[in-house]
Each structure stands twice: as structure tokens, then as C-alpha cells.
Design a protein around this motif. Structure first.
Motif, PDB file in Angstrom:
ATOM      1  N   UNK A  17      41.186  36.722  41.049  1.00 23.93           N
ATOM      2  CA  UNK A  17      42.398  37.760  41.304  1.00 23.93           C
ATOM      3  C   UNK A  17      42.278  38.967  40.572  1.00 23.93           C
ATOM      4  N   UNK A  18      40.939  39.349  39.985  1.00 19.79           N
ATOM      5  CA  UNK A  18      40.740  40.553  39.340  1.00 19.79           C
ATOM      6  C   UNK A  18      40.866  41.745  40.288  1.00 19.79           C
ATOM      7  N   UNK A  19      41.104  42.956  39.446  1.00 12.36           N
ATOM      8  CA  UNK A  19      41.033  44.055  40.288  1.00 12.36           C
ATOM      9  C   UNK A  19      39.547  44.549  40.402  1.00 12.36           C
ATOM     10  N   UNK A  20      39.102  44.900  41.551  1.00  9.29           N
ATOM     11  CA  UNK A  20      37.671  45.261  41.837  1.00  9.29           C
ATOM     12  C   UNK A  20      37.677  46.535  42.563  1.00  9.29           C
ATOM     13  N   UNK A  21      36.961  47.630  41.542  1.00  8.66           N
ATOM     14  CA  UNK A  21      37.129  49.099  42.232  1.00  8.66           C
ATOM     15  C   UNK A  21      35.648  49.476  42.420  1.00  8.66           C
ATOM     16  N   UNK A  22      35.538  49.750  43.857  1.00 11.60           N
ATOM     17  CA  UNK A  22      34.036  50.054  44.328  1.00 11.60           C
ATOM     18  C   UNK A  22      34.122  51.452  44.357  1.00 11.60           C
ATOM     19  N   UNK A  23      33.034  51.994  43.661  1.00 20.11           N
ATOM     20  CA  UNK A  23      32.844  53.586  43.179  1.00 20.11           C
ATOM     21  C   UNK A  23      31.786  53.908  44.346  1.00 20.11           C
ATOM     22  N   UNK A  36      38.636  42.279  49.061  1.00 20.97           N
ATOM     23  CA  UNK A  36      39.976  42.636  48.097  1.00 20.97           C
ATOM     24  C   UNK A  36      39.709  43.894  47.248  1.00 20.97           C
ATOM     25  N   UNK A  37      38.336  44.521  47.410  1.00 22.54           N
ATOM     26  CA  UNK A  37      38.156  45.756  46.834  1.00 22.54           C
ATOM     27  C   UNK A  37      39.146  47.027  46.875  1.00 22.54           C
TER      28      UNK A  37
END
Length: 110
Positions: A17-23, A36-37
Motif C-alpha cells: 500500500x506504499x506510494x510509488x513515484x515513477x520518475x 498503482x504507481x
């Protein structure tokens, strides 16, 4: 002078359930990403960092870990609890984690 090590996490230890930021860049994102990114390209992070949550840990991912390490440091400097995902999307794919594409083709890492 000593520097604190870059906070990082193994792709296998990411919380579900972590926040995943794809850059990664848009073409990389479209080819395949974690379902869910959230996508904010590295080139846009300074203008859009207000979109990154400040009330939970942010897991930053790119293709292999270099760009995400830079963004992680930037976010930390902004007061965000950020951590770099070791090995990036290459490690994500190698672990067999689910991926989706935005262009209707089989998802993969560019």
C-alpha cells in the motif's frame, strides 16, 4: 566531510500500500509501469513536487536507480520522507511484479 547514505529499499520489500513515484520519461511509463504507481517525470519534479504526498513515505523508482536517487535526494531536501527503490523497474520486472502499459502492448521496461 561525510554524507549520509541514500535511503533505499529493495524492490521485494516495498509495502503493497506504499506510494510509488515513477520518475521515468513518458515513453518509458507508457511501455510499462507498476499498476498503482504515480507518474511524474524527473524533468517535471521541481515544478510538480507539490503533488507528492508529505504524510507518508514516498518510494521513488526509475529504470535502474540513478534518476530516482537524484529525485529522492531532491524530495528529502523538500522535507519529504522519500526512499530510492534499488534496481528500479528492471528489478521490479525481474521479480515478476505486475506491470501494465498505456499503449495496449505487452508491458515491459524501456
Amino acid at each position: 566531510m561525510s554524507f549520509a547514505p541514500m535511503p533505499s529499499i529493495d524492490v521485494t520489500a516495498l509495502p503493497a500500500d506504499g506510494f510509488l513515484l515513477d520518475v521515468r520519461e513518458s515513453d518509458e511509463w507508457q511501455a510499462g509501469h507498476a499498476p498503482a504507481a504515480t507518474h511524474i517525470a524527473m524533468s517535471e519534479i521541481t515544478a510538480r513536487h507539490a503533488e507528492v504526498p508529505t504524510d507518508s513515505r514516498v518510494h521513488v523508482i526509475c529504470k535502474a536507480g540513478g534518476r530516482s536517487a537524484q529525485v529522492t535526494q531532491f524530495l528529502i531536501d523538500q522535507g519529504v520522507d522519500a526512499v530510492n527503490v534499488d534496481g528500479g523497474m528492471l528489478a521490479w520486472q525481474a521479480c515478476g511484479h505486475p506491470m501494465v502499459s498505456e499503449n495496449g502492448t505487452a508491458a515491459g521496461v524501456l
